[in-house]
Design a protein around this motif. Structure first.
Motif, PDB file in Angstrom:
ATOM      1  N   ALA A   1      39.936  87.856  27.162  1.00  0.00           N
ATOM      2  CA  ALA A   1      39.642  88.629  25.752  1.00  0.00           C
ATOM      3  C   ALA A   1      40.958  90.084  25.415  1.00  0.00           C
ATOM      4  N   LEU A   2      41.659  91.041  26.551  1.00  0.00           N
ATOM      5  CA  LEU A   2      42.772  91.392  25.835  1.00  0.00           C
ATOM      6  C   LEU A   2      43.738  90.883  25.418  1.00  0.00           C
ATOM      7  N   GLU A   3      44.058  89.730  26.355  1.00  0.00           N
ATOM      8  CA  GLU A   3      45.873  89.011  25.806  1.00  0.00           C
ATOM      9  C   GLU A   3      45.451  88.538  24.576  1.00  0.00           C
ATOM     10  N   VAL A   4      44.716  88.222  24.264  1.00  0.00           N
ATOM     11  CA  VAL A   4      44.516  87.087  22.799  1.00  0.00           C
ATOM     12  C   VAL A   4      44.388  88.154  21.845  1.00  0.00           C
ATOM     13  N   VAL A   5      43.827  89.366  21.858  1.00  0.00           N
ATOM     14  CA  VAL A   5      43.381  90.826  21.705  1.00  0.00           C
ATOM     15  C   VAL A   5      44.697  91.112  20.768  1.00  0.00           C
ATOM     16  N   ASN A   6      45.523  91.195  21.375  1.00  0.00           N
ATOM     17  CA  ASN A   6      46.958  91.759  21.829  1.00  0.00           C
ATOM     18  C   ASN A   6      47.895  91.303  20.747  1.00  0.00           C
ATOM     19  N   SER A   7      47.535  90.121  21.487  1.00  0.00           N
ATOM     20  CA  SER A   7      49.013  87.843  20.343  1.00  0.00           C
ATOM     21  C   SER A   7      48.275  88.330  19.086  1.00  0.00           C
ATOM     22  N   CYS A   8      47.009  88.280  18.931  1.00  0.00           N
ATOM     23  CA  CYS A   8      46.536  88.349  17.075  1.00  0.00           C
ATOM     24  C   CYS A   8      46.730  89.700  16.427  1.00  0.00           C
ATOM     25  N   ALA A   9      47.077  90.442  17.134  1.00  0.00           N
ATOM     26  CA  ALA A   9      47.786  91.940  16.689  1.00  0.00           C
ATOM     27  C   ALA A   9      49.068  92.023  16.681  1.00  0.00           C
ATOM     28  N   ASP A  10      50.042  91.450  17.032  1.00  0.00           N
ATOM     29  CA  ASP A  10      50.736  91.050  16.701  1.00  0.00           C
ATOM     30  C   ASP A  10      51.372  90.088  15.600  1.00  0.00           C
ATOM     31  N   ILE A  11      50.435  88.821  15.849  1.00  0.00           N
ATOM     32  CA  ILE A  11      51.059  87.797  14.969  1.00  0.00           C
ATOM     33  C   ILE A  11      50.724  88.478  13.664  1.00  0.00           C
ATOM     34  N   ALA A  12      49.638  89.179  13.675  1.00  0.00           N
ATOM     35  CA  ALA A  12      48.754  89.437  12.113  1.00  0.00           C
ATOM     36  C   ALA A  12      50.166  91.532  11.690  1.00  0.00           C
ATOM     37  N   ASP A  13      51.188  91.787  12.749  1.00  0.00           N
ATOM     38  CA  ASP A  13      51.629  93.200  12.467  1.00  0.00           C
ATOM     39  C   ASP A  13      51.085  94.040  12.585  1.00  0.00           C
ATOM     40  N   LEU A  14      50.364  94.008  12.817  1.00  0.00           N
ATOM     41  CA  LEU A  14      48.600  95.108  12.938  1.00  0.00           C
ATOM     42  C   LEU A  14      49.528  96.357  13.401  1.00  0.00           C
ATOM     43  N   PRO A  15      50.209  97.533  12.438  1.00  0.00           N
ATOM     44  CA  PRO A  15      50.164  99.223  12.265  1.00  0.00           C
ATOM     45  C   PRO A  15      50.504  99.408  13.610  1.00  0.00           C
ATOM     46  N   TYR A  16      48.809  99.614  13.962  1.00  0.00           N
ATOM     47  CA  TYR A  16      48.119 100.907  14.291  1.00  0.00           C
ATOM     48  C   TYR A  16      47.531 100.180  15.544  1.00  0.00           C
ATOM     49  N   GLU A  17      47.086 101.625  16.207  1.00  0.00           N
ATOM     50  CA  GLU A  17      46.255 101.275  17.590  1.00  0.00           C
ATOM     51  C   GLU A  17      45.389 100.504  17.389  1.00  0.00           C
ATOM     52  N   ALA A  18      44.923  99.699  17.746  1.00  0.00           N
ATOM     53  CA  ALA A  18      43.087  99.399  17.706  1.00  0.00           C
ATOM     54  C   ALA A  18      42.352  99.375  18.484  1.00  0.00           C
ATOM     55  N   LEU A  19      40.738  99.237  18.216  1.00  0.00           N
ATOM     56  CA  LEU A  19      39.882  98.999  19.106  1.00  0.00           C
ATOM     57  C   LEU A  19      39.094  98.090  17.893  1.00  0.00           C
TER      58      LEU A  19
END
Length: 166
Positions: free
Chosen positions: A21-39
């Motif tokens: 789950a963490l791998e997927v969440v991090n990959s999605c955040a990277d793809i979307a260029d999420l600029p913040y730490e998120a929860l």
């Protein structure tokens, strides 16, 4: 990226659920260029409980594979404008993390859909989390353009961590 991971089931899917789950969440955040730490909160549950949640929150008396509950409203998908997010109280005061929302995943459907689509349970698990993550970041599939965009982003995020259909 951080997840609050809750497994309400006794199911063993044969892989580390929280790590995947963490791998997927991090990959999605990277793809979307999420600029913040998120929860994000991810809860694993069964068909019966998913049906109850779906009925309460969406007025649909049926089970589904995954439910997404975004904490943020976006003017356009992936619009991470800090002022707009601050105006929605979208950041956790103590940690400063962007509160994306909740994902409730139906483990029964993960297993049945993996079999139906002919790929691994881990791939289906990852796909449903990726799908929901993009919803939490403002993406949707209400029209063909949005559907194509979400499909591309999901496949890109999953390919990045080796969760392909094959």
């Amino acid at each position: 990226m951080n997840i609050d991971f809750v497994n309400e089931t006794e199911r063993d899917l044969g892989f580390d659920l929280e790590k995947t789950a963490l791998e997927v969440v991090n990959s999605c955040a990277d793809i979307a260029d999420l600029p913040y730490e998120a929860l994000v909160q991810i809860t694993l549950d069964d068909s019966e409980h998913i049906r109850e949640i779906n009925k309460i929150h969406r007025n649909i008396d049926d089970t589904t594979d995954v439910l997404s509950f975004p904490m943020v409203s976006y003017e356009s998908p992936g619009d991470f404008d800090e002022e707009k997010l601050i105006s929605q109280d979208a950041f956790e005061p103590d940690s400063g993390e962007l509160l994306l929302g909740d994902i409730v995943l139906n483990i029964d459907r993960v297993i049945s859909q993996a079999e139906e689509y002919g790929h691994s349970v881990r791939r289906e698990f990852g796909f449903l989390i990726a799908h929901s993550m993009f919803h939490l970041m403002g993406y949707d599939h209400v029209d063909e353009a949005g559907m194509a965009q979400m499909e591309r982003l999901q496949e890109e995020a999953l390919a990045k961590i080796g969760l392909t259909r094959n």
